[in-house]
Design an enzyme around this catalytic site. Sequence first.
Site, PDB file in Angstrom:
ATOM      1  N   ASP A 203      29.147  40.291  53.013  1.00 39.98           N
ATOM      2  CA  ASP A 203      30.229  41.184  52.613  1.00 39.98           C
ATOM      3  C   ASP A 203      31.037  41.532  53.856  1.00 39.98           C
ATOM      4  OD1 ASP A 203      31.845  43.088  51.131  1.00 39.98           O
ATOM      5  OD2 ASP A 203      30.166  43.246  49.735  1.00 39.98           O
ATOM      6  N   HIS A 241      36.073  38.394  38.669  1.00 46.36           N
ATOM      7  CA  HIS A 241      36.902  39.102  37.677  1.00 46.36           C
ATOM      8  C   HIS A 241      37.880  40.079  38.334  1.00 46.36           C
ATOM      9  CE1 HIS A 241      34.324  42.989  36.893  1.00 46.36           C
ATOM     10  NE2 HIS A 241      34.447  42.727  38.172  1.00 46.36           N
TER      11      HIS A 241
END
Length: 336
Positions: A203, A241
């Site tokens: 991340d 998404h």
Amino acid sequence: MVADEEAQLHAQAWDHALSYIKPTALSAAVELEIPDILENHGGPMTLSELSAASGCPREPLYRLMRFLIFHGIFTKSDDCYAQSPLSRLFTTENLGPYMLMQATPVTRCPTGLSGEALKTGTSLYLKSIRGEDSWSDPAYGYHMKAFTNAMTAHARLTAAAIVRNYPAAFDGVQSVVDVGSRHGTAIGKLVEAFPWVRGIAFDLPEIVADAPPRKGVDFVGGDMFESVPKADAVMLMWILHDWSDDKCIEILKKCKEAIPANIGKVMIVDAIINEDGEGDEFSGTRLSLDMIMLAVMAQGKERTYKEWVHLLNEAGFSKHTIKNIKAMEFVIEAYP
């Protein structure tokens, strides 16, 4: 129209007009830790006991519980309150943190759909009701904590569904990069279940810097649009998404570069919207999530099977499989 039918329609209209009350009331119960209190108590509790444990006065607590019992969240017998199978899903270890995130002002105020937002494509999430940037609002700090807790709870539940319903996904896999891993909850749970796997939580540097250590998991900071650490498999859980098709294709290409051409795979853990009429128990939930994405993320959306296939083809994958893990998400495995 007969009187009974008209009354029924009016009742349905009122239900829609007041539909926001149920999640608001449930969020209040979660904030009071009612599901956790009942779960930890191990049995039914009187109103006085529940009031003392939650710190909420008897009268408003009684009215709140009356409402939630009517809607099947909790149960009541002999003047004692108890858990139901449904209320157990709102403890801290389950969806409780997600309910709290939805109740924060930064989320609750801007995420409603509006005609203006649909016309202009402007994300309401980035504006408060005063027209200011929500991310700079003082409430945002609290929201980010709630968001992190909610994503942690979600990752824990989804990882458990994979372990329970698709353990074969990790057969022969020696290493997995979890892209957008935040604090490594999902990859940590997967490595715990499949100890031969080396986990890499990937991340942004400022996010992994705050992550607690996890056995079998290495934390790596970086940018998925630049490069992804190499591994046998790359996992994208609830990542794509958030992004437009073009950005998704960029991300998928970077993931494809990170895996071996002969044995590697990219595991997309995300919703698939069904438009063919044949759905499952999560079909409505996925459509609700798409409404949230419509309001929250200007470019993001939940995708249909055809839309996923388009992304995979454009990113250069030769084949794919789809596994139903009996959850809101599916596991889409894409191969070079």
